[in-house]
Design a protein around this motif. Structure first.
Motif, PDB file in Angstrom:
ATOM      1  N   ALA A  87       0.829  -1.210   0.000  1.00  0.00           N
ATOM      2  CA  ALA A  87       0.000   0.000   0.000  1.00  0.00           C
ATOM      3  C   ALA A  87       0.860   1.254   0.000  1.00  0.00           C
ATOM      4  CB  ALA A  87      -0.928  -0.019   1.211  1.00  0.00           C
ATOM      5  N   SER A  88       1.951   1.233   0.746  1.00  0.00           N
ATOM      6  CA  SER A  88       2.843   2.392   0.805  1.00  0.00           C
ATOM      7  C   SER A  88       3.481   2.663  -0.551  1.00  0.00           C
ATOM      8  CB  SER A  88       3.925   2.163   1.864  1.00  0.00           C
ATOM      9  OG  SER A  88       4.819   3.248   1.916  1.00  0.00           O
ATOM     10  N   PHE A  89       3.808   1.602  -1.297  1.00  0.00           N
ATOM     11  CA  PHE A  89       4.409   1.763  -2.622  1.00  0.00           C
ATOM     12  C   PHE A  89       3.492   2.571  -3.532  1.00  0.00           C
ATOM     13  CE2 PHE A  89       4.878   0.453  -7.010  1.00  0.00           C
ATOM     14  CZ  PHE A  89       6.242   0.539  -7.226  1.00  0.00           C
ATOM     15  N   TRP A  90       2.216   2.189  -3.560  1.00  0.00           N
ATOM     16  CA  TRP A  90       1.286   2.862  -4.455  1.00  0.00           C
ATOM     17  C   TRP A  90       0.837   4.218  -3.921  1.00  0.00           C
ATOM     18  CZ3 TRP A  90       1.107   1.695  -9.249  1.00  0.00           C
ATOM     19  CH2 TRP A  90       1.463   0.404  -9.640  1.00  0.00           C
ATOM     20  N   ALA A  91       0.856   4.400  -2.625  1.00  0.00           N
ATOM     21  CA  ALA A  91       0.468   5.690  -2.057  1.00  0.00           C
ATOM     22  C   ALA A  91       1.482   6.778  -2.381  1.00  0.00           C
ATOM     23  CB  ALA A  91       0.315   5.564  -0.547  1.00  0.00           C
ATOM     24  N   ARG A 148       1.433  17.179   5.819  1.00  0.00           N
ATOM     25  CA  ARG A 148       1.896  18.358   5.081  1.00  0.00           C
ATOM     26  C   ARG A 148       1.070  19.584   5.451  1.00  0.00           C
ATOM     27  NH1 ARG A 148       2.286  14.574   0.753  1.00  0.00           N
ATOM     28  NH2 ARG A 148       0.254  15.250  -0.036  1.00  0.00           N
ATOM     29  N   SER A 149      -0.224  19.405   5.638  1.00  0.00           N
ATOM     30  CA  SER A 149      -1.089  20.528   6.000  1.00  0.00           C
ATOM     31  C   SER A 149      -0.749  21.061   7.379  1.00  0.00           C
ATOM     32  CB  SER A 149      -2.553  20.079   5.960  1.00  0.00           C
ATOM     33  OG  SER A 149      -3.407  21.117   6.379  1.00  0.00           O
ATOM     34  N   GLN A 150      -0.489  20.182   8.308  1.00  0.00           N
ATOM     35  CA  GLN A 150      -0.125  20.619   9.651  1.00  0.00           C
ATOM     36  C   GLN A 150       1.214  21.339   9.661  1.00  0.00           C
ATOM     37  OE1 GLN A 150      -0.267  17.050  11.980  1.00  0.00           O
ATOM     38  NE2 GLN A 150      -2.510  17.079  12.207  1.00  0.00           N
ATOM     39  N   THR A 151       2.129  20.885   8.832  1.00  0.00           N
ATOM     40  CA  THR A 151       3.446  21.520   8.771  1.00  0.00           C
ATOM     41  C   THR A 151       3.350  22.919   8.166  1.00  0.00           C
ATOM     42  OG1 THR A 151       4.514  19.364   8.508  1.00  0.00           O
ATOM     43  CG2 THR A 151       5.782  21.306   7.876  1.00  0.00           C
ATOM     44  N   SER A 152       2.539  23.089   7.137  1.00  0.00           N
ATOM     45  CA  SER A 152       2.446  24.383   6.454  1.00  0.00           C
ATOM     46  C   SER A 152       1.638  25.402   7.237  1.00  0.00           C
ATOM     47  CB  SER A 152       1.818  24.196   5.065  1.00  0.00           C
ATOM     48  OG  SER A 152       0.505  23.670   5.184  1.00  0.00           O
ATOM     49  N   ALA A 210      -7.605  -0.520  -1.818  1.00  0.00           N
ATOM     50  CA  ALA A 210      -7.918   0.877  -2.113  1.00  0.00           C
ATOM     51  C   ALA A 210      -7.996   1.699  -0.833  1.00  0.00           C
ATOM     52  CB  ALA A 210      -9.231   0.959  -2.880  1.00  0.00           C
ATOM     53  N   PHE A 211      -8.613   1.123   0.204  1.00  0.00           N
ATOM     54  CA  PHE A 211      -8.721   1.850   1.470  1.00  0.00           C
ATOM     55  C   PHE A 211      -7.354   2.067   2.107  1.00  0.00           C
ATOM     56  CE2 PHE A 211      -9.108   1.841   6.106  1.00  0.00           C
ATOM     57  CZ  PHE A 211      -9.971   2.919   6.292  1.00  0.00           C
ATOM     58  N   ASP A 212      -6.484   1.048   2.074  1.00  0.00           N
ATOM     59  CA  ASP A 212      -5.150   1.182   2.670  1.00  0.00           C
ATOM     60  C   ASP A 212      -4.337   2.265   1.958  1.00  0.00           C
ATOM     61  OD1 ASP A 212      -5.808  -0.812   4.423  1.00  0.00           O
ATOM     62  OD2 ASP A 212      -4.728  -2.399   3.338  1.00  0.00           O
ATOM     63  N   VAL A 213      -4.402   2.273   0.618  1.00  0.00           N
ATOM     64  CA  VAL A 213      -3.671   3.286  -0.149  1.00  0.00           C
ATOM     65  C   VAL A 213      -4.229   4.671   0.138  1.00  0.00           C
ATOM     66  CG1 VAL A 213      -3.135   4.118  -2.464  1.00  0.00           C
ATOM     67  CG2 VAL A 213      -3.005   1.667  -1.956  1.00  0.00           C
ATOM     68  N   LEU A 214      -5.549   4.801   0.132  1.00  0.00           N
ATOM     69  CA  LEU A 214      -6.176   6.102   0.381  1.00  0.00           C
ATOM     70  C   LEU A 214      -5.850   6.609   1.782  1.00  0.00           C
ATOM     71  CD1 LEU A 214      -8.060   8.371  -0.520  1.00  0.00           C
ATOM     72  CD2 LEU A 214      -9.993   6.990   0.296  1.00  0.00           C
ATOM     73  N   SER A 215      -5.841   5.727   2.765  1.00  0.00           N
ATOM     74  CA  SER A 215      -5.518   6.138   4.132  1.00  0.00           C
ATOM     75  C   SER A 215      -4.113   6.711   4.224  1.00  0.00           C
ATOM     76  CB  SER A 215      -5.665   4.944   5.084  1.00  0.00           C
ATOM     77  OG  SER A 215      -7.000   4.486   5.127  1.00  0.00           O
ATOM     78  N   VAL A 243      -2.388   8.064   1.729  1.00  0.00           N
ATOM     79  CA  VAL A 243      -2.366   9.335   1.000  1.00  0.00           C
ATOM     80  C   VAL A 243      -2.932  10.450   1.869  1.00  0.00           C
ATOM     81  CG1 VAL A 243      -3.328  10.594  -0.962  1.00  0.00           C
ATOM     82  CG2 VAL A 243      -2.446   8.273  -1.277  1.00  0.00           C
ATOM     83  N   LEU A 244      -4.051  10.202   2.534  1.00  0.00           N
ATOM     84  CA  LEU A 244      -4.675  11.223   3.383  1.00  0.00           C
ATOM     85  C   LEU A 244      -3.805  11.536   4.595  1.00  0.00           C
ATOM     86  CD1 LEU A 244      -8.412  10.079   3.280  1.00  0.00           C
ATOM     87  CD2 LEU A 244      -7.312  11.924   1.990  1.00  0.00           C
ATOM     88  N   ASP A 245      -3.136  10.517   5.158  1.00  0.00           N
ATOM     89  CA  ASP A 245      -2.231  10.764   6.286  1.00  0.00           C
ATOM     90  C   ASP A 245      -1.084  11.679   5.864  1.00  0.00           C
ATOM     91  OD1 ASP A 245      -3.766   9.201   7.913  1.00  0.00           O
ATOM     92  OD2 ASP A 245      -2.497   7.411   7.750  1.00  0.00           O
TER      93      ASP A 245
END
Length: 271
Positions: free
Chosen positions: A207-211, A250-254, A236-241, A243-245
């Motif tokens: 999942a990490s590879f495709w994310a 990134r949002s918290q850092t910016s 699909a859920f593992d990859v999406l999770s 990506v969202l994480d």
């Protein structure tokens, strides 16, 4: 003047000899803790390769029906696997044909397991800590995932047979294998089909590879990825999770301020 000669009567000599004998017997009854330690204690028994070769031959029936194939191996080597050892326990000294049926196992993967039991590795073997032997049977590019699937099948079989060191070796070879996007999709399909949902050792890296490779999804294997998501929603859920994480981090850092500051909550517009 010469010293006078001392003469011991015979009856006193007999008493002295008896006292000596008693003392000797008493020494035999001394405390065992006072006895000297053995200079060369017995060495533990070591199982040699010859011991393996002297053990009975066991037939392994791989597959079923007309496509079944029979392999042979020494029983003492098979007992390194708890699963196969349990099967061998059913044999007796009078068993004429020792056979274990493995109707659902892959022939090539089983062969690799036997090769590992004999030589602690399987082809392609590790040539160094970060490389394997060259395998001329693998096409380039390997879009069908032949190399990855070989090691994946060995991994799942090693897990079932209770051979954790072999499973670790197969997982290492997976990470050393060159691949393409389509190859990775074939590998991902096998992993999500054959492994348990809680097997993070195999599923999380997939999942990490495709994310982290959205460019490959759009340009190299978009249709294959779409079919994979429809076939295995958990993938699909593992990859999406993941990506969202990553987006949340990134949002918290910016949006975070400097030390000691608190990020303000966005104010909702009022009607």
């Amino acid at each position: 003047m010469s010293d006078s000669e001392v003469v011991i009567p015979e009856d006193e000599q007999d008493e002295a000899e008896e006292m000596v004998e008693v003392e000797i017997v008493d020494n035999d009854d001394a405390n065992p803790e006072d006895a000297p330690e053995e200079i060369a204690p017995g060495l533990p028994e070591r199982t040699t390769f010859l011991d393996y070769l002297l053990s009975p031959i066991v037939r392994l029936q791989i597959g079923s029906g007309a496509e079944a194939t029979t392999l042979h191996a020494h029983q003492a080597l098979l007992t390194r696997s708890p699963y196969l050892a349990s099967a061998c326990d059913q044999f007796s000294e009078t068993t004429a044909i020792r056979q274990i049926d493995l109707p659902n196992d892959d022939l090539e993967a089983t062969s690799s397991v036997l090769e590992y039991l004999y030589r602690n590795d399987y082809f392609p073997a590790l040539s160094s800590n970060s490389a394997m032997e060259y395998d001329s049977t693998i096409p380039s590019p390997d879009n069908e995932g032949i190399a990855l699937l070989r090691h994946a099948r060995v991994y799942t079989l090693a897990e079932r047979l209770g051979l954790p060191q072999l499973a670790q070796l197969a997982r290492k070879k997976i990470h050393l294998t060159q691949s393409t996007a389509k190859c990775e999709i074939a590998y991902a399909r096998f992993v999500y089909k054959e492994t348990s949902p809680d097997d993070n050792e195999m599923r999380k890296p997939v999942a990490s590879f495709w994310a982290t490779r959205s460019h490959a999804l759009r340009h190299e294997a978009e249709q294959e990825f779409r079919r994979m998501c429809l076939e295995f929603p958990q993938f699909a859920f593992d990859v999406l999770s993941l990506v969202l994480d990553a987006q949340e981090r990134r949002s918290q850092t910016s949006t975070s301020g400097g030390p000691g500051t608190v990020r303000k909550r966005q104010r909702m517009s009022q009607i």
